[in-house]
Motif scaffolding. Structure first.
Motif, PDB file in Angstrom:
ATOM      1  N   THR A  81       0.824  -1.208   0.000  1.00  0.00           N
ATOM      2  CA  THR A  81       0.000   0.000   0.000  1.00  0.00           C
ATOM      3  C   THR A  81       0.863   1.264   0.000  1.00  0.00           C
ATOM      4  N   LEU A  82       2.188   1.106   0.019  1.00  0.00           N
ATOM      5  CA  LEU A  82       3.096   2.260  -0.011  1.00  0.00           C
ATOM      6  C   LEU A  82       3.589   2.600  -1.416  1.00  0.00           C
ATOM      7  N   VAL A  83       3.191   1.770  -2.371  1.00  0.00           N
ATOM      8  CA  VAL A  83       3.741   1.899  -3.727  1.00  0.00           C
ATOM      9  C   VAL A  83       3.435   3.259  -4.360  1.00  0.00           C
ATOM     10  N   GLY A  84       2.295   3.852  -4.010  1.00  0.00           N
ATOM     11  CA  GLY A  84       1.952   5.178  -4.528  1.00  0.00           C
ATOM     12  C   GLY A  84       2.943   6.246  -4.073  1.00  0.00           C
ATOM     13  N   LEU A  85       3.572   6.020  -2.924  1.00  0.00           N
ATOM     14  CA  LEU A  85       4.545   6.986  -2.391  1.00  0.00           C
ATOM     15  C   LEU A  85       5.965   6.627  -2.798  1.00  0.00           C
ATOM     16  N   VAL A  86       6.301   5.352  -2.649  1.00  0.00           N
ATOM     17  CA  VAL A  86       7.643   4.868  -2.997  1.00  0.00           C
ATOM     18  C   VAL A  86       7.487   3.734  -4.013  1.00  0.00           C
ATOM     19  N   PRO A  87       7.596   4.046  -5.309  1.00  0.00           N
ATOM     20  CA  PRO A  87       7.346   3.026  -6.348  1.00  0.00           C
ATOM     21  C   PRO A  87       8.208   1.771  -6.179  1.00  0.00           C
ATOM     22  N   GLU A  88       9.416   1.947  -5.625  1.00  0.00           N
ATOM     23  CA  GLU A  88      10.331   0.799  -5.459  1.00  0.00           C
ATOM     24  C   GLU A  88       9.760  -0.293  -4.565  1.00  0.00           C
ATOM     25  N   MET A  89       8.821   0.078  -3.686  1.00  0.00           N
ATOM     26  CA  MET A  89       8.220  -0.922  -2.787  1.00  0.00           C
ATOM     27  C   MET A  89       7.526  -2.041  -3.582  1.00  0.00           C
ATOM     28  N   ALA A  90       7.155  -1.751  -4.818  1.00  0.00           N
ATOM     29  CA  ALA A  90       6.441  -2.739  -5.638  1.00  0.00           C
ATOM     30  C   ALA A  90       7.293  -3.968  -5.925  1.00  0.00           C
ATOM     31  N   VAL A  91       8.587  -3.841  -5.746  1.00  0.00           N
ATOM     32  CA  VAL A  91       9.439  -4.994  -6.036  1.00  0.00           C
ATOM     33  C   VAL A  91       9.099  -6.169  -5.118  1.00  0.00           C
ATOM     34  N   TRP A  92       8.637  -5.848  -3.885  1.00  0.00           N
ATOM     35  CA  TRP A  92       8.296  -6.931  -2.937  1.00  0.00           C
ATOM     36  C   TRP A  92       7.027  -7.670  -3.372  1.00  0.00           C
ATOM     37  N   ASP A  93       6.289  -7.107  -4.310  1.00  0.00           N
ATOM     38  CA  ASP A  93       5.053  -7.753  -4.772  1.00  0.00           C
ATOM     39  C   ASP A  93       5.281  -8.670  -5.963  1.00  0.00           C
ATOM     40  N   THR A  94       6.528  -8.807  -6.370  1.00  0.00           N
ATOM     41  CA  THR A  94       6.854  -9.672  -7.501  1.00  0.00           C
ATOM     42  C   THR A  94       6.436 -11.116  -7.203  1.00  0.00           C
ATOM     43  N   PRO A  95       5.572 -11.697  -8.030  1.00  0.00           N
ATOM     44  CA  PRO A  95       5.155 -13.079  -7.772  1.00  0.00           C
ATOM     45  C   PRO A  95       6.366 -14.019  -7.693  1.00  0.00           C
ATOM     46  N   PHE A  96       6.340 -14.888  -6.716  1.00  0.00           N
ATOM     47  CA  PHE A  96       7.383 -15.917  -6.539  1.00  0.00           C
ATOM     48  C   PHE A  96       8.792 -15.357  -6.379  1.00  0.00           C
ATOM     49  N   LEU A  97       8.914 -14.118  -5.917  1.00  0.00           N
ATOM     50  CA  LEU A  97      10.254 -13.535  -5.711  1.00  0.00           C
ATOM     51  C   LEU A  97      11.053 -14.373  -4.707  1.00  0.00           C
ATOM     52  N   PHE A  98      10.451 -14.634  -3.563  1.00  0.00           N
ATOM     53  CA  PHE A  98      11.121 -15.447  -2.537  1.00  0.00           C
ATOM     54  C   PHE A  98      10.541 -16.848  -2.555  1.00  0.00           C
ATOM     55  N   SER A  99      11.422 -17.850  -2.403  1.00  0.00           N
ATOM     56  CA  SER A  99      10.864 -19.202  -2.354  1.00  0.00           C
ATOM     57  C   SER A  99      10.744 -19.723  -0.925  1.00  0.00           C
ATOM     58  N   ASN A 100      11.314 -19.006   0.026  1.00  0.00           N
ATOM     59  CA  ASN A 100      11.066 -19.371   1.429  1.00  0.00           C
ATOM     60  C   ASN A 100      11.310 -18.148   2.320  1.00  0.00           C
ATOM     61  N   ALA A 101      10.907 -18.283   3.585  1.00  0.00           N
ATOM     62  CA  ALA A 101      10.964 -17.148   4.504  1.00  0.00           C
ATOM     63  C   ALA A 101      12.407 -16.730   4.802  1.00  0.00           C
ATOM     64  N   LYS A 102      13.300 -17.686   4.773  1.00  0.00           N
ATOM     65  CA  LYS A 102      14.715 -17.393   5.057  1.00  0.00           C
ATOM     66  C   LYS A 102      15.257 -16.389   4.029  1.00  0.00           C
ATOM     67  N   GLU A 103      14.949 -16.640   2.766  1.00  0.00           N
ATOM     68  CA  GLU A 103      15.384 -15.716   1.707  1.00  0.00           C
ATOM     69  C   GLU A 103      14.802 -14.317   1.938  1.00  0.00           C
ATOM     70  N   ALA A 104      13.535 -14.282   2.318  1.00  0.00           N
ATOM     71  CA  ALA A 104      12.885 -12.988   2.562  1.00  0.00           C
ATOM     72  C   ALA A 104      13.598 -12.244   3.692  1.00  0.00           C
ATOM     73  N   ASP A 105      13.896 -12.945   4.780  1.00  0.00           N
ATOM     74  CA  ASP A 105      14.566 -12.300   5.926  1.00  0.00           C
ATOM     75  C   ASP A 105      15.901 -11.700   5.499  1.00  0.00           C
ATOM     76  N   VAL A 106      16.695 -12.497   4.791  1.00  0.00           N
ATOM     77  CA  VAL A 106      18.043 -12.062   4.410  1.00  0.00           C
ATOM     78  C   VAL A 106      17.983 -10.831   3.502  1.00  0.00           C
ATOM     79  N   VAL A 107      17.081 -10.855   2.531  1.00  0.00           N
ATOM     80  CA  VAL A 107      17.026  -9.759   1.565  1.00  0.00           C
ATOM     81  C   VAL A 107      16.388  -8.505   2.194  1.00  0.00           C
ATOM     82  N   LEU A 108      15.291  -8.683   2.912  1.00  0.00           N
ATOM     83  CA  LEU A 108      14.616  -7.528   3.511  1.00  0.00           C
ATOM     84  C   LEU A 108      15.497  -6.856   4.567  1.00  0.00           C
ATOM     85  N   ASP A 109      16.209  -7.658   5.363  1.00  0.00           N
ATOM     86  CA  ASP A 109      17.048  -7.095   6.432  1.00  0.00           C
ATOM     87  C   ASP A 109      18.425  -6.680   5.914  1.00  0.00           C
ATOM     88  N   GLY A 110      18.725  -6.971   4.671  1.00  0.00           N
ATOM     89  CA  GLY A 110      20.036  -6.662   4.102  1.00  0.00           C
ATOM     90  C   GLY A 110      20.077  -5.284   3.457  1.00  0.00           C
TER      91      GLY A 110
END
Ligand code: TK8
Length: 335
Positions: free
Chosen positions: A95-124
Motif C-alpha cells: 500500500t506504499l507503492v503510490g509513495l515509494v514506487p520501489e516498494m512494488a518490487v516486494w510484490d513480484t510473484p514468486f520472488l522469494f521461495s522461502n521465509a529465510k530468503e525474505a529475511d536475508v534480503v529484507l534485512d540486508g
C-alpha cells in the motif's frame, strides 16, 4: 582521587543501565495503528513492541497499539503519519507503492521461495535502501515484519485450474502489481482496502481474496469463504513506520529505544507468525474450509502467466532496483 574514580565508575554503570538517560525521555503517547484484529500476529507483535518501549523508557513513552483499522486503512494511516497526526503504524509495503514506487518490487510473484530468503534480503542492504526512500515522503521505516506467503480463497468453487478464476470477482490490494497479476490470471480483480474486505466478502460484493493463512484465520474469512487454494503466489512483508515529523522531534535516546524495540518486535513477530502459519491450515480445515493444492502442471501455468507482470514491475521500480533485489535473492538462495 579514589572517590573521583569511584564516581566515574558509578556514572559509567548508570549509563550502561540507561538510568542517567532518564531525562532524555519525555512523557509521550505513541499511537501505533494496524489493520488486523487485536488477536492476530499483527496485534500480538504491536503489544510486544509497546511493552518493550514502555519498559525501556521507565514508563515515559506509552505506546497505544490500536488495531482493527480503527485509525484508518493502511493508506489513511500513512497520510496521518505524513501529516504528523499519528505517530506510528504497521501495514503492507504494497500500500506504499503510490509513495515509494520501489516498494512494488516486494510484490513480484514468486520472488522469494522461502521465509529465510525474505529475511536475508529484507534485512540486508537492498531492503534498507528501499526502506530509506520513505524518509523523503515523510515517514521513517524501522523494520519489516512478516505478513507471509499469500493464498487464494473464494466462495464460488475450488480453483484447480487457471480457467476456474475466470468469472471470480477477486479483491486485491490497492496496487497495480496485484491488479495486473490477477488480471493476467483471468480473474476480475477489484482493488479494495483491507478494512472493507470482510464485509465485501460477506455481502458477496466480491467472491474471493488472497492473504496468508494467519490472516484467513484471524480475520475469520473462513466464515465467508468456502474454498482455499494453496498458491503461495507471493510473499508479503509488513513494514513498521514512524511519522518523520514526530521522529525529528525525538531525542537520540528515544529514537534508539524505538529502533531497538522494533528489532525485537520483528524477531518476535516472525517467529510467532511462522508458528501460527504451521498450524493454520489444519485449523482452517477444521473450520470447514475445503482446501486444494494445485497440480504441478496447473501451478506452472499460473506461474507462467504471473511472470508476465515482471517486466512491468522492473519498469516501475527501475532496472537498477530490480537487478539489485534479484541479485540479493540469488545470493541468499545460493548461500
Ligand atoms: C492489513 C493489510 C493486510 C494485507 C491486505 O492492514 O491488505 O490484504 O495483506 O495485511 O496490510
Amino acid at each position: 582521587m579514589r572517590i573521583r574514580f569511584a564516581l566515574a565508575g558509578l556514572v559509567a554503570a548508570l549509563v550502561a543501565t540507561g538510568a542517567v538517560q532518564a531525562q532524555d525521555f519525555k512523557p509521550r503517547i505513541v499511537r501505533f495503528g494496524y489493520g488486523l484484529v487485536d488477536n492476530s500476529n499483527q496485534g500480538r507483535a504491536a503489544r510486544m513492541f509497546a511493552q518493550e518501549v514502555e519498559k525501556a523508557t521507565g514508563g515515559k513513552m506509552k505506546v497505544r497499539a490500536i488495531g482493527n483499522a480503527s485509525l484508518g486503512s493502511d493508506t489513511q494511516m500513512q497520510q496521518a503519519l505524513i501529516g504528523g497526526a499519528q505517530e506510528m503504524m504497521v501495514g503492507s509495503t504494497a500500500t506504499l507503492v503510490g509513495l515509494v514506487p520501489e516498494m512494488a518490487v516486494w510484490d513480484t510473484p514468486f520472488l522469494f521461495s522461502n521465509a529465510k530468503e525474505a529475511d536475508v534480503v529484507l534485512d540486508g542492504p537492498v531492503g534498507d535502501k528501499i526502506k530509506a526512500k520513505l524518509e523523503a515522503k515523510g515517514m521513517v521505516g524501522l523494520v519489516y515484519w512478516e505478513n507471509g506467503f499469500r493464498n487464494l480463497t473464494n466462495s464460488k468453487r475450488p480453483v484447480a485450474k487457471l480457467e476456474d478464476l475466470n468469472d471470480i470477482k477477486l479483491r486485491v490490494m490497492q496496487n497495480n502489481v496485484f491488479l495486473d497479476s490477477f488480471k493476467a490470471l483471468g480473474a476480475n480483480a477489484v482493488p479494495l482496502p483491507f478494512s472493507e474486505l470482510f464485509t465485501a466478502l460477506e455481502t458477496r460484493a466480491v467472491d474471493g481474496q488472497e492473504n496468508p493463512y494467519n490472516t484467513i484465520v484471524s480475520s475469520k474469512f473462513y466464515e465467508v469463504q468456502k474454498y482455499l487454494t494453496v498458491t503461495n503466489h507471493v510473499y508479503s512483508p509488513w513494514i513498521v513506520t514512524v511519522s518523520k515529523k514526530w521522529w525529528d522531534g525525538l531525542s537520540a535516546a528515544e529514537k534508539k529505544v524505538l529502533q531497538d524495540a522494533a528489532i525485537k518486535s520483528r524477531d518476535f513477530e516472525r517467529k510467532d507468525t511462522r508458528e501460527e502459519a504451521a498450524k493454520a491450515l489444519a485449523d482452517l480445515k477444521g473450520k470447514g474450509m475445503q482446501v486444494n493444492e494445485l497440480s504441478a502442471a496447473e501451478a506452472n501455468r499460473m506461474r507462467e502467466k504471473l511472470v508476465s507482470v515482471n517486466a512491468g514491475i522492473a519498469k516501475s521500480v527501475g532496472q537498477q532496483t530490480w537487478d539489485e533485489v534479484n541479485a540479493a535473492v540469488q545470493q541468499a538462495r545460493n548461500a
